[in-house]
Motif scaffolding. Structure first.
Motif, short mmCIF file in Angstrom:
data_model
loop_
_atom_site.label_atom_id
_atom_site.label_comp_id
_atom_site.label_asym_id
_atom_site.label_seq_id
_atom_site.Cartn_x
_atom_site.Cartn_y
_atom_site.Cartn_z
N PRO A 136 0.84 -1.21 0.00
CA PRO A 136 0.00 0.00 0.00
C PRO A 136 0.87 1.26 0.00
O PRO A 136 1.97 1.27 0.54
N VAL A 137 0.37 2.28 -0.62
CA VAL A 137 1.10 3.55 -0.67
C VAL A 137 0.83 4.29 0.63
O VAL A 137 -0.30 4.71 0.91
N MET A 138 1.84 4.45 1.45
CA MET A 138 1.68 5.09 2.75
C MET A 138 2.14 6.55 2.73
O MET A 138 1.69 7.34 3.55
N ARG A 139 3.00 6.90 1.81
CA ARG A 139 3.54 8.26 1.77
C ARG A 139 2.43 9.23 1.32
O ARG A 139 1.82 9.06 0.29
N GLY A 140 2.17 10.23 2.15
CA GLY A 140 1.17 11.23 1.80
C GLY A 140 -0.26 10.80 2.09
O GLY A 140 -1.21 11.51 1.75
N LEU A 141 -0.43 9.64 2.69
CA LEU A 141 -1.78 9.13 2.93
C LEU A 141 -2.54 10.00 3.92
O LEU A 141 -3.71 10.32 3.71
N LEU A 142 -1.88 10.43 5.00
CA LEU A 142 -2.53 11.27 6.00
C LEU A 142 -2.98 12.59 5.40
O LEU A 142 -4.12 13.03 5.61
N ALA A 143 -2.13 13.24 4.63
CA ALA A 143 -2.47 14.52 4.01
C ALA A 143 -3.63 14.36 3.04
O ALA A 143 -4.55 15.20 2.99
N LYS A 144 -3.62 13.28 2.30
CA LYS A 144 -4.69 13.04 1.33
C LYS A 144 -6.03 12.82 2.04
O LYS A 144 -7.06 13.39 1.67
N ARG A 145 -6.01 12.03 3.12
CA ARG A 145 -7.24 11.76 3.87
C ARG A 145 -7.73 13.02 4.59
O ARG A 145 -8.92 13.27 4.68
N LEU A 196 -11.48 17.21 5.81
CA LEU A 196 -11.69 18.62 6.12
C LEU A 196 -12.68 19.26 5.15
O LEU A 196 -13.54 20.05 5.56
N ALA A 197 -12.56 18.93 3.89
CA ALA A 197 -13.50 19.46 2.91
C ALA A 197 -14.92 19.00 3.22
O ALA A 197 -15.87 19.79 3.18
N MET A 198 -15.07 17.74 3.57
CA MET A 198 -16.40 17.22 3.92
C MET A 198 -16.93 17.87 5.19
O MET A 198 -18.11 18.20 5.29
N ALA A 199 -16.07 18.06 6.19
CA ALA A 199 -16.49 18.66 7.45
C ALA A 199 -16.97 20.10 7.24
O ALA A 199 -18.02 20.50 7.78
#
Length: 76
Positions: free
Chosen positions: A8-17, A22-25
């Motif tokens: 799985p691609v873990m790099r940048g996963l937190l920022a992407k999520r 945040l946009a949904m909130a």
């Protein structure tokens, strides 16, 4: 034979999520604020305006004074 599972691609996963959540909130919070304002706020403003159109403060004061609500004012 067993197939190789891709890592799985873990790099940048937190920022992407975070960007997505945040946009949904913000979208949901603005939608809820607008719905509360239009559904509850405007109807309450109208109810208060209708009440105070017919409200007579002096008549209410005289009724409370006659009932003995106030200690410093003698009833008539």
């Amino acid at each position: 034979m067993s197939a190789v599972i891709a890592k799985p691609v873990m790099r940048g996963l937190l920022a992407k999520r975070l960007r997505f959540h945040l946009a949904m909130a913000f979208t949901l919070s603005f939608a809820m604020a607008a719905s509360v304002r239009f559904l509850l706020g405007d109807s309450r403003k109208k109810a208060y305006a209708d009440f105070y159109k017919k409200y007579d403060a002096m008549k209410s004061f005289e009724d409370m004074r006659a009932a003995g609500v106030f200690e410093s004012v003698k009833p008539k």
